[in-house]
Design a protein around this motif. Structure first.
Motif, PDB file in Angstrom:
ATOM      1  N   SER A  73       0.800  -1.240   0.000  1.00  0.00           N
ATOM      2  CA  SER A  73       0.000   0.000   0.000  1.00  0.00           C
ATOM      3  C   SER A  73       0.825   1.280   0.000  1.00  0.00           C
ATOM      4  CB  SER A  73      -0.935  -0.012   1.214  1.00  0.00           C
ATOM      5  OG  SER A  73      -0.250  -0.473   2.371  1.00  0.00           O
ATOM      6  N   GLY A  74       2.138   1.191   0.201  1.00  0.00           N
ATOM      7  CA  GLY A  74       2.992   2.380   0.117  1.00  0.00           C
ATOM      8  C   GLY A  74       2.567   3.459   1.095  1.00  0.00           C
ATOM      9  N   LEU A  75       2.465   4.701   0.613  1.00  0.00           N
ATOM     10  CA  LEU A  75       2.050   5.826   1.440  1.00  0.00           C
ATOM     11  C   LEU A  75       0.526   5.916   1.582  1.00  0.00           C
ATOM     12  CD1 LEU A  75       4.568   8.539   0.185  1.00  0.00           C
ATOM     13  CD2 LEU A  75       4.412   7.623   2.512  1.00  0.00           C
ATOM     14  N   LEU A  95       5.582  -3.885   3.128  1.00  0.00           N
ATOM     15  CA  LEU A  95       6.843  -4.345   3.720  1.00  0.00           C
ATOM     16  C   LEU A  95       7.586  -3.224   4.452  1.00  0.00           C
ATOM     17  CD1 LEU A  95       8.631  -6.938   3.614  1.00  0.00           C
ATOM     18  CD2 LEU A  95       9.759  -5.955   1.608  1.00  0.00           C
ATOM     19  N   THR A  96       7.400  -1.990   3.986  1.00  0.00           N
ATOM     20  CA  THR A  96       8.211  -0.865   4.462  1.00  0.00           C
ATOM     21  C   THR A  96       7.512  -0.134   5.606  1.00  0.00           C
ATOM     22  OG1 THR A  96       9.129  -0.675   2.251  1.00  0.00           O
ATOM     23  CG2 THR A  96       9.407   1.239   3.687  1.00  0.00           C
ATOM     24  N   GLU A  97       8.022  -0.338   6.795  1.00  0.00           N
ATOM     25  CA  GLU A  97       7.367   0.198   7.997  1.00  0.00           C
ATOM     26  C   GLU A  97       7.208   1.721   7.936  1.00  0.00           C
ATOM     27  OE1 GLU A  97       8.757  -1.572  11.579  1.00  0.00           O
ATOM     28  OE2 GLU A  97       6.740  -1.209  12.350  1.00  0.00           O
ATOM     29  N   ASN A 144       9.024  -5.957  -7.226  1.00  0.00           N
ATOM     30  CA  ASN A 144      10.066  -6.173  -6.208  1.00  0.00           C
ATOM     31  C   ASN A 144      10.053  -7.599  -5.643  1.00  0.00           C
ATOM     32  OD1 ASN A 144       9.548  -2.854  -5.063  1.00  0.00           O
ATOM     33  ND2 ASN A 144      11.488  -3.601  -5.851  1.00  0.00           N
ATOM     34  N   ILE A 145       9.179  -8.464  -6.158  1.00  0.00           N
ATOM     35  CA  ILE A 145       8.970  -9.760  -5.491  1.00  0.00           C
ATOM     36  C   ILE A 145       9.244 -10.916  -6.457  1.00  0.00           C
ATOM     37  CG2 ILE A 145       7.327 -11.172  -4.214  1.00  0.00           C
ATOM     38  CD1 ILE A 145       5.836  -8.619  -3.457  1.00  0.00           C
ATOM     39  N   ALA A 146      10.241 -11.746  -6.105  1.00  0.00           N
ATOM     40  CA  ALA A 146      10.577 -12.877  -6.978  1.00  0.00           C
ATOM     41  C   ALA A 146       9.458 -13.916  -6.952  1.00  0.00           C
ATOM     42  CB  ALA A 146      11.890 -13.500  -6.520  1.00  0.00           C
TER      43      ALA A 146
HETATM   44  C1  LIG Z   1       6.091   1.535  -6.173  1.00  0.00           C
HETATM   45  S1  LIG Z   1       5.498   1.343  -4.546  1.00  0.00           S
HETATM   46  C2  LIG Z   1       3.739   1.290  -4.815  1.00  0.00           C
HETATM   47  C3  LIG Z   1       2.947   1.669  -3.589  1.00  0.00           C
HETATM   48  C4  LIG Z   1       1.429   1.743  -3.781  1.00  0.00           C
HETATM   49  N1  LIG Z   1       0.886   0.482  -4.255  1.00  0.00           N
HETATM   50  C5  LIG Z   1       1.060   2.844  -4.729  1.00  0.00           C
HETATM   51  O1  LIG Z   1       0.711   2.534  -5.878  1.00  0.00           O
HETATM   52  O2  LIG Z   1       1.080   4.019  -4.327  1.00  0.00           O
HETATM   53  C6  LIG Z   1       5.907  -0.355  -4.189  1.00  0.00           C
HETATM   54  C7  LIG Z   1       5.556  -0.766  -2.767  1.00  0.00           C
HETATM   55  O3  LIG Z   1       5.650  -2.194  -2.649  1.00  0.00           O
HETATM   56  C8  LIG Z   1       6.122  -2.482  -1.341  1.00  0.00           C
HETATM   57  N2  LIG Z   1       6.619  -3.851  -1.329  1.00  0.00           N
HETATM   58  C9  LIG Z   1       7.683  -4.359  -2.015  1.00  0.00           C
HETATM   59  N3  LIG Z   1       7.841  -5.664  -1.727  1.00  0.00           N
HETATM   60  C10 LIG Z   1       6.842  -6.006  -0.856  1.00  0.00           C
HETATM   61  C11 LIG Z   1       6.456  -7.219  -0.200  1.00  0.00           C
HETATM   62  N4  LIG Z   1       7.154  -8.348  -0.350  1.00  0.00           N
HETATM   63  N5  LIG Z   1       5.377  -7.188   0.585  1.00  0.00           N
HETATM   64  C12 LIG Z   1       4.670  -6.037   0.781  1.00  0.00           C
HETATM   65  N6  LIG Z   1       4.993  -4.867   0.196  1.00  0.00           N
HETATM   66  C13 LIG Z   1       6.052  -4.849  -0.625  1.00  0.00           C
HETATM   67  C14 LIG Z   1       7.179  -1.411  -1.118  1.00  0.00           C
HETATM   68  O4  LIG Z   1       7.509  -1.269   0.233  1.00  0.00           O
HETATM   69  C15 LIG Z   1       6.486  -0.194  -1.709  1.00  0.00           C
HETATM   70  O5  LIG Z   1       5.711   0.477  -0.754  1.00  0.00           O
END
Ligand SMILES: C[S@@+](CC[C@H](N)C(=O)[O-])C[C@H]1O[C@@H](n2cnc3c(N)ncnc32)[C@H](O)[C@@H]1O
Length: 273
Positions: A73-75, A95-97, A144-146
């Motif tokens: 969910s990001g910000l 993932l990012t606190e 970001n996720i394999a």
């Molecule tokens: C480009 S941002 C997009 C955030 C949001 N979905 C938006 O559209 O505003 C990518 C987000 O994915 C999160 N993220 C990456 N790998 C993750 C994981 N394994 N589990 C949960 N969040 C993850 C990052 O921390 C980051 O907040």
């Protein structure tokens, strides 16, 4: 400083909500009178911004009684946009606190704190019981996720049968290797792009039926040309630069080339559990 490489890419440290508040004030915004849309240039952290979120949200089939999950969910921009547009409750997991903490504070700025909540967690191991959400979305996260297979299996598990799942992601295009840095990675080690050929199998293996597929690459290219032009300016705007730092201008230039040369594509999938 975050312990995992993905979160370290996104936030260097410091008080994110305060940094964004300072940029909003510098842009002439009154923090007491903010609307959710005033945050869109920084909290809708994906190609085509709030417009894309509203387009996708229309496919979620939700109403004011729905419980929606936003994976990555990001910000919190997409979660707030959906909660505001449909009156539903949205849970965000990321993932990012530091993003989760800032998302909660930013929700209070726009009086949506009672309709959204944010939890730190991993998309590949969701901390929720089976079948608790009416709908789910994930926007620009799986790059970001394999183990994308785990993300989609987990999304299916926590959805009620028939629930909609909307995926909007950056995919590997046919035009060659991605030029780095890009907004989701400064180097290939944390970048894991699926191809348009792989996505239908990943989603159907997880138990989803695919209702619609939309490739928005051309529109994304035009959108990023505007972003790159603004990022090249000198004013510290209310932008992704607030957390990605000064190399965002280079990231934006690379994104324009990546999209123009079809090294990447932006594609959305509307699925049903
Ligand atoms: C480009 S941002 C997009 C955030 C949001 N979905 C938006 O559209 O505003 C990518 C987000 O994915 C999160 N993220 C990456 N790998 C993750 C994981 N394994 N589990 C949960 N969040 C993850 C990052 O921390 C980051 O907040």
């Amino acid at each position: 400083m975050p312990t995992n490489a993905v979160s370290r890419h996104y936030v260097a440290g410091g008080d994110l909500a305060r940094a964004i508040a300072e940029r909003l004030r510098a842009a002439g915004k009154d923090l007491e009178r903010l609307a959710a849309g005033d945050l869109a240039s920084v909290d809708e952290f994906h190609v085509r911004g709030r417009k894309a979120t509203l387009e996708l949200a229309a496919f979620l089939n939700v109403n004011s009684g729905s419980r929606v999950l936003d994976i990555g969910s990001g910000l919190g921009g997409p979660a707030r946009t959906v909660a505001e547009a449909y009156g539903c409750h949205v849970t965000g997991i990321d993932l990012t606190e530091a993003f989760c903490d800032a998302a909660a504070i930013m929700s209070s700025w726009v009086r949506l704190a009672d309709r959204v909540e944010f939890r730190q967690g991993d998309a590949t191991h969701l901390p929720f019981d089976d079948g608790v959400f009416d709908a789910a979305m994930t926007i620009h996260v799986a790059m970001n996720i394999a183990r994308k297979d785990h993300v989609y299996v987990e999304a299916r598990r926590v959805l009620k049968p028939g629930g909609r799942f909307v995926v909007y992601d950056i995919l590997q295009g046919e035009g060659g290797d991605v030029l780095y840095p890009v907004p989701w990675a400064r180097a290939p080690s944390i970048s894991h792009l699926a191809t348009p050929e792989e996505m239908p199998r990943l989603l159907s293996d997880a138990g989803f039926g695919i209702v619609a597929v939309t490739d928005s690459t051309e529109e994304s290219q035009r959108w990023f040309e505007g972003v790159a032009q603004r990022a090249a300016g000198t004013a510290p705007g209310v932008t992704f630069q607030a957390f990605l730092g000064d190399d965002f201008a280079e990231m934006a230039r690379n994104q324009v080339a990546n999209l123009r040369e079809r090294r990447i594509r932006t594609v959305s999938y509307v699925c049903e559990a």
